[in-house]
Design an enzyme around this catalytic site. Structure first.
Site, PDB file in Angstrom:
ATOM      1  N   TYR A  32       1.064  -1.263  -0.095  1.00 37.44           N
ATOM      2  CA  TYR A  32      -0.361   0.138   0.136  1.00 37.44           C
ATOM      3  C   TYR A  32       1.039   1.324   0.067  1.00 37.44           C
ATOM      4  O   TYR A  32       0.569   2.126  -0.727  1.00 37.44           O
ATOM      5  CB  TYR A  32      -1.164   0.023   1.051  1.00 37.44           C
ATOM      6  CG  TYR A  32      -2.402  -0.626   1.348  1.00 37.44           C
ATOM      7  CD1 TYR A  32      -2.216  -2.300   0.413  1.00 37.44           C
ATOM      8  CD2 TYR A  32      -2.397  -1.719   2.544  1.00 37.44           C
ATOM      9  CE1 TYR A  32      -3.177  -2.592   0.270  1.00 37.44           C
ATOM     10  CE2 TYR A  32      -3.176  -3.149   2.361  1.00 37.44           C
ATOM     11  CZ  TYR A  32      -3.489  -3.681   1.457  1.00 37.44           C
ATOM     12  OH  TYR A  32      -4.328  -4.762   1.482  1.00 37.44           O
ATOM     13  N   LEU A  58     -10.478  -1.953   2.458  1.00 38.76           N
ATOM     14  CA  LEU A  58     -10.001  -2.528   3.508  1.00 38.76           C
ATOM     15  C   LEU A  58     -11.264  -2.816   4.479  1.00 38.76           C
ATOM     16  O   LEU A  58     -11.346  -1.958   4.356  1.00 38.76           O
ATOM     17  CB  LEU A  58      -8.528  -1.782   4.180  1.00 38.76           C
ATOM     18  CG  LEU A  58      -7.224  -1.734   2.630  1.00 38.76           C
ATOM     19  CD1 LEU A  58      -6.737  -0.570   3.963  1.00 38.76           C
ATOM     20  CD2 LEU A  58      -7.039  -3.249   1.727  1.00 38.76           C
ATOM     21  N   HIS A 103      -9.896   1.173   8.541  1.00 37.74           N
ATOM     22  CA  HIS A 103     -10.104   1.928   7.319  1.00 37.74           C
ATOM     23  C   HIS A 103      -9.302   3.878   8.090  1.00 37.74           C
ATOM     24  O   HIS A 103      -8.707   5.075   6.582  1.00 37.74           O
ATOM     25  CB  HIS A 103     -11.248   2.519   6.770  1.00 37.74           C
ATOM     26  CG  HIS A 103     -12.467   1.369   6.012  1.00 37.74           C
ATOM     27  ND1 HIS A 103     -14.095   1.545   6.179  1.00 37.74           N
ATOM     28  CD2 HIS A 103     -11.623   0.322   5.956  1.00 37.74           C
ATOM     29  CE1 HIS A 103     -14.036   0.285   5.293  1.00 37.74           C
ATOM     30  NE2 HIS A 103     -13.111  -0.247   5.209  1.00 37.74           N
ATOM     31  N   LYS A 162     -17.517   2.586   3.703  1.00 37.24           N
ATOM     32  CA  LYS A 162     -17.796   2.960   4.984  1.00 37.24           C
ATOM     33  C   LYS A 162     -17.829   1.603   6.003  1.00 37.24           C
ATOM     34  O   LYS A 162     -17.640   0.273   5.757  1.00 37.24           O
ATOM     35  CB  LYS A 162     -19.707   3.065   5.438  1.00 37.24           C
ATOM     36  CG  LYS A 162     -20.137   2.251   3.997  1.00 37.24           C
ATOM     37  CD  LYS A 162     -20.483   1.690   3.939  1.00 37.24           C
ATOM     38  CE  LYS A 162     -21.052   0.173   3.261  1.00 37.24           C
ATOM     39  NZ  LYS A 162     -20.882  -1.157   4.044  1.00 37.24           N
ATOM     40  N   ARG A 187     -17.191  -9.663   8.217  1.00 34.24           N
ATOM     41  CA  ARG A 187     -18.078  -9.094   8.530  1.00 34.24           C
ATOM     42  C   ARG A 187     -18.753 -10.188  10.003  1.00 34.24           C
ATOM     43  O   ARG A 187     -18.993  -9.286  10.610  1.00 34.24           O
ATOM     44  CB  ARG A 187     -19.625  -8.986   7.945  1.00 34.24           C
ATOM     45  CG  ARG A 187     -18.887  -8.110   6.720  1.00 34.24           C
ATOM     46  CD  ARG A 187     -20.212  -8.120   5.780  1.00 34.24           C
ATOM     47  NE  ARG A 187     -19.860  -7.268   4.408  1.00 34.24           N
ATOM     48  CZ  ARG A 187     -18.788  -7.740   3.461  1.00 34.24           C
ATOM     49  NH1 ARG A 187     -18.428  -8.606   3.261  1.00 34.24           N
ATOM     50  NH2 ARG A 187     -18.633  -7.104   2.416  1.00 34.24           N
ATOM     51  N   ASP A 243     -21.932  -2.658   8.720  1.00 37.14           N
ATOM     52  CA  ASP A 243     -22.324  -3.169   7.451  1.00 37.14           C
ATOM     53  C   ASP A 243     -23.155  -2.331   7.138  1.00 37.14           C
ATOM     54  O   ASP A 243     -22.698  -1.592   5.482  1.00 37.14           O
ATOM     55  CB  ASP A 243     -21.886  -4.695   7.194  1.00 37.14           C
ATOM     56  CG  ASP A 243     -21.940  -5.067   5.895  1.00 37.14           C
ATOM     57  OD1 ASP A 243     -20.940  -4.342   5.494  1.00 37.14           O
ATOM     58  OD2 ASP A 243     -22.065  -5.707   5.484  1.00 37.14           O
TER      59      ASP A 243
END
Length: 326
Positions: free
Chosen positions: A57, A73, A78, A96, A165, A177
């Site tokens: 990155y 990511l 984030h 988000k 998640r 999520d």
């Protein structure tokens, strides 16, 4: 001006949706991808053969040919990578939730303001004409004062325990999520903010898999009651209904337009035939990228500024603070 984009990480969502959207958007070029997994690059190069590949990155952020980065990511990464991208002089669009708590958005806002860069959360629905039409109808009084709003978003990923998640260490859970949609969409359409909320949660392995939020919101349309259900353990469902004094507005496929089903806005009013507004061929991810580019080129206000995203995260924070576990 063509905006040259780089993507941090070869996420499936980037492969399926945002990568092709950047490649297809007017005024945008998908120019680079950073991944430490070379086996994932072939699928991106299949639709974007000229893609430059970086093995880290940091290497992509150091690439002087890249104007903007898209960050898909896991949630817990984030904030840090968004701040690193800003420090590297890149415009930033991050999935988000861009930060895990509302207060952390203050770091992003300060970094944005100091840098003069465009920094935003990838909240694509605000660019879709389905939601723009809904907001316009509500503002015009098409259903009178809004009295109640119902929102629901569910899917079932119980068969994927390794999914980010379903993992607490990656900032998983249904609220982070998809609660961002059932909460933020109502804020966007009505301009209202929550004034009283209650919540009930079910959790597995430290993440919420079902949540029912009820309460009241208040704003330009007046005060109204509110109900939102999110779940990662139910049959897929997406629906939003704004019920007013003289009618109601129902949105089909309000969050995954075109993927879940046809995006429609149904306007039902007392004494009148229902009006159906259809949006069958709209790609909200492409619209999001094009809106980002317009903002860079001519200063057009971006549809989802960090201040709006901070407000939705504040609502999420409140839900977790008041929640009762079942």
């Amino acid at each position: 001006m063509t905006v040259r984009w780089g993507i941090l990480g070869a996420a499936k969502f980037a492969l399926d949706h945002m990568g092709p959207a950047i490649h297809a958007a007017r005024g945008a070029e998908l120019a680079a991808l950073a991944t430490s997994s070379p086996e994932k690059t072939a699928a991106f190069r299949a639709f974007c053969p000229g893609l430059t590949l970086h093995d880290s990155y940091d290497a992509l952020l150091a690439d002087p040919t890249i104007d903007a980065v898209y960050i898909p990511l896991p949630n817990h990464l984030h904030l840090d990578w968004s701040l690193k991208a800003i420090a590297a002089g890149k415009h930033v669009l991050t999935e988000k939730p861009m930060a895990m708590q509302a207060a952390a958005f203050d770091q992003l806002i300060a970094a944005r303001d100091a840098s003069g860069l465009l920094v935003a959360e990838a909240y694509m629905i605000v660019h879709h004409p389905q939601w723009l039409k809904t907001r316009a109808l509500i503002a015009a009084g098409a259903i009178g004062q809004v009295d109640h709003v119902d929102t629901a978003f569910s899917y079932d990923n119980r068969a994927e325990p390794g999914n980010i998640r379903n993992r607490p260490e990656t900032g998983g859970g249904g609220i982070r999520d998809i609660g961002v949609y059932t909460y933020g969409s109502v804020r966007f359409a009505t301009g209202a903010e929550p004034v009283a909320l209650q919540a009930r949660l079910r959790r597995e392995n430290g993440v919420d898999t079902w949540a029912q939020v009820t309460g009241e919101m208040d704003g330009p349309t007046g005060r109204f009651t509110y109900s939102a259900m999110t779940s990662m353990r139910l049959f897929p469902r997406q629906e939003v209904v704004f019920q007013g004094e003289t009618g109601l507005i129902r949105l089909t496929a309000p969050f995954n337009a075109g993927l879940f089903g046809e995006a429609r806005v149904e306007l039902h009013r007392t004494g009148a035939q229902a009006e159906i507004f259809r949006f069958p061929a709209v790609n909200q991810y492409v619209l999001q990228v094009e809106a980002f580019g317009r903002s860079l080129r001519d200063g057009t206000p971006y549809g989802c500024p960090l201040e709006f995203s901070r407000g939705t995260q504040a609502m999420i924070d409140t839900v977790f603070a008041v929640a009762t576990d079942l």
